[in-house]
Design an enzyme around this catalytic site. Structure first.
Site: not given
Length: 687
Positions: A29, A60, A100, A127, A155, A157, A200, A256-257
């Site tokens: 992204c 991740h 994150h 991000c 997490h 983030e 996010t 990776s979430s």
């Protein structure tokens, strides 16, 4: 990010792969791509004379992180960065903040170090979407608010976002956990305002459930939809692709979430779904495939890994084919209802001709391309273009297939409208007709019904007044398996009005001017619509003169300029001013008249001790009885009457009390003295 579509139809011994489709929104992204590019450039230019670190893994994806490690990039686990400076404080050091984000305290520490050591620098790769949530958390801090974040508590983030909120805060990973917390009474929503946001990469459906529930139980919550728009699009595309495919491959880091969520979404829609980090993990996970293969990738998956997976599947597909099957596919048979892809071989104003790789040639008439009668096919298409179309009719005798591009576009747009129901996307369309109980909106060839109660107009309004208008709306219901959609213009108007009100109260200040419309008149003042928020102008603020009714100054529908005198944001009350100092009669008088000036004035009232005379509208002067004539008088009415215009001299202006003293006698005395002087004999001298 790329899309490759490869179509073959054949009978094979093992695999029979028709399509291999890579989702458009696969791989890095914007935020991840920016972070990876920043680190890669630094490695290429600085690694020889600079120690490069990342705070935790930059993204991740273990494959990418290992590549960076092999190039000399080191990873700091945890938040302890002090050891970097103890042994070699002068060694050039550069630290990269992961996508994150990091905690507020750690970020401040990094900035202080950058300002303290010339040899130290840091690069913020957080991000932008995560930054936005950090700002929301910091802006909402305070004992009057309670912050709820929907996401995974451990997490990085989530940890970084929570550090920016000072006050009572909670993290819930699912709608069920949020409901349990409310039921147990641990959230103090009766005494504090609830502010809610999400991680996010949160699953959009779960976020929608949480936000909908929050609105139903919390009084006036402040809810921020912070699910990344890229994540929303990626998840929606993954769900749509999985429904159309017989085998799905999800590529992403095991930690990776967002990749895990993609895997769950695909698995729910396509049971034959595998989760791999790269092509080497496919191996025995590939089942016997009869049909379509879909490939999606998480936001932290490098593009070369996606391409390698596609290449592996393409080789499997190719190895399962034989010459006879390829020959048969080159002369495939078309049937009514098929969706085909052809190459444009000819274009005229009336039609386009397509090579379909079949026994027949495809034709699309202008009316099957677009509903727009002004559309010029020669402007829209050129030879060599690929066009997807729906087969209306096939004539093997004539060797012709009649096709419709409009039908394919409408089906695709219908899917978008169905997806908009879950995403909450605001759509636009043109009102094309009125029907029983509502109106019809056309959006990209798809008809959406809007009930009269959802049009946003009053009950007594003729709905035909909406025909021809382009409006914004939301899809609130899908019926008949996606064939019918129900929309609401009212919902969008209500949301826009709410946003407008919130913006108004955030920016209001005493003295600020607004242009508004007089909405209502009462005995004590006028209510003015300032754009979704009403304020009140009291009668005393409408005019410098005494008025009995606001109708003496304004009327309903008047557009007027007002200013804020005072406001109460909590009670949503605004007191407005309309009259200005420049219109103050006393201001006008003192700027145009001085003591000693002679003025023409009208007698407006006679009292026992004198007479009041109007100098200008709003300012009267007093002529005391002793100042009416140059002799003693008994009755004022013998000399003055209401309505009479007289000349008088301004004897005194009392600015503090705002009153004026006038004199007629002074003028009479001056006139008499002038007359006597004129009549006096001239003295002569004899020699």
């Amino acid at each position: 990010m790329f899309l490759i579509k490869y179509v073959l139809s054949a009978k094979i011994m093992k695999h029979r792969i028709n399509d291999i489709i890579v989702a458009k929104n696969s791989g890095f992204c914007f935020g991840v791509n920016r972070a990876c590019e920043s680190l890669t450039k630094a490695v290429e230019s600085d690694i020889k004379d600079t120690d490069i670190y990342t705070l935790g893994h930059l993204i991740h994806n273990e494959i990418f992180n290992k590549r960076m490690s092999d190039l000399g990039v080191r990873t700091i686990e945890g938040d302890d960065i002090d050891p970097l400076f103890k042994d070699q404080p002068d060694r050039k050091t550069k630290i990269f903040i992961r996508a994150h984000g990091v905690t507020k305290d750690l970020y401040s520490k990094l900035e202080n170090l950058s300002n303290t050591y010339d040899s130290f620098s840091h690069v913020d790769c957080t991000c932008p979407y995560v930054k936005k949530i950090q700002e929301i958390a910091q802006r909402s801090s305070g004992e009057n608010n309670c912050f709820i974040l929907i996401g995974m508590e451990s997490h990085p983030e989530v940890v970084s976002i929570l550090s920016y909120f000072e006050g009572e805060k909670y993290v819930f990973s699912s709608p069920e956990k949020l409901r349990d917390a409310v039921a147990s009474g641990i959230i103090p929503f009766e005494s504090k305002r609830i502010v809610m946001a999400s991680q996010t990469t949160m699953n959009k459906q779960q976020w929608d459930e949480c936000s909908s529930y929050a609105r139903s139980v919390f009084p006036d919550p402040l809810i921020h939809n912070t699910v990344c728009s890229v994540t929303e699009t990626r998840q929606a595309e993954a769900a749509s692709l999985a429904e159309r495919c017989d085998f799905m491959i999800v590529i992403g880091g095991k930690n990776s979430s967002n990749s895990k969520k993609l895997y769950k979404i695909c698995k729910d829609n396509c049971p034959k779904t595998v989760f791999v980090e790269d092509a080497s993990e496919l191996g025995k996970q590939i089942p016997i495939i009869h049909g379509n293969v879909g490939i999606v990738a998480g936001a932290s998956t490098p593009g070369d890994i996606i391409r390698e997976v596609f290449k592996t599947m393409s080789e499997i597909k190719t190895n399962s084919e034989n010459f006879d099957e390829l020959l048969e596919s080159s002369f495939k048979t078309l049937n009514t209802g098929d969706i085909v892809v052809g190459i444009v071989t000819s274009v005229t104003k009336a039609e386009i001709q397509l090579d379909l790789g079949a026994k027949v040639t495809g034709f699309i008439k202008a009316e099957q391309v677009s509903d727009d009668p002004s559309a010029n096919l020669e402007d829209l298409f050129k030879i060599g273009d690929e066009v997807e179309a729906f087969v209306i009719r096939v004539s093997d005798v004539d060797g012709v297939a009649t096709l419709s591009k409009k039908r394919v576009d409408a089906d695709r747009n219908r899917l978008r409208i169905v997806a908009a129901k879950d995403s909450g996307e605001v759509l636009t369309g043109k009102v094309i007709n009125t029907v029983k109980g509502g109106v019809i909106i056309n959006t990209d060839g798809v008809s959406v019904f809007v009930p009269a109660s959802q049009t946003g107009v009053s009950k007594d309004t003729d709905l035909s007044t909406l025909v021809g208008e382009t409006v914004s709306y939301k899809v609130i219901e899908i019926k008949d398996g996606g064939k019918r959609a129900v929309g609401s213009i009212k919902v969008v108007k209500r949301e826009e009005a709410k946003a407008k009100r919130e913006a108004f109260w955030a920016e209001i200040e005493v003295g600020k001017q607004y242009t508004g419309v007089v909405k209502n008149l009462t005995s004590y003042g006028a209510f003015v619509d300032l754009g979704g928020v009403d304020g009140m102008v009291h009668n005393t603020e409408l005019s410098w003169k005494h008025i009995k009714s606001p109708a003496e100054v304004v009327s309903v529908g008047d557009v007027i300029t007002v200013f804020v005198k005072e406001f109460d944001a909590e009670k949503k009350r605004i007191s407005l001013g309309y009259k200005t100092e420049e219109e103050n009669p006393w201001y006008i008088f003192t700027n145009n008249y001085n003591e000693g000036d002679v003025v023409s004035c009208e007698i407006v009232n006679i009292v026992e001790f004198g007479a009041f005379a109007r100098i200008i509208d709003g300012v009267d002067g007093l002529i005391r009885i002793s100042q009416i004539a140059n002799k003693r008088i008994e009755k004022i009415s013998d000399h003055l009457s209401v309505g009479q215009v007289v000349n008088a001299k301004i004897k005194e202006i009392n600015t503090e009390k705002q009153n004026v003293s006038l004199s007629i006698r002074d003028l009479l005395t001056e006139e008499a003295e002038a007359a006597e002087e004129a009549e006096a004999p001239v003295e002569t001298t004899e020699e």
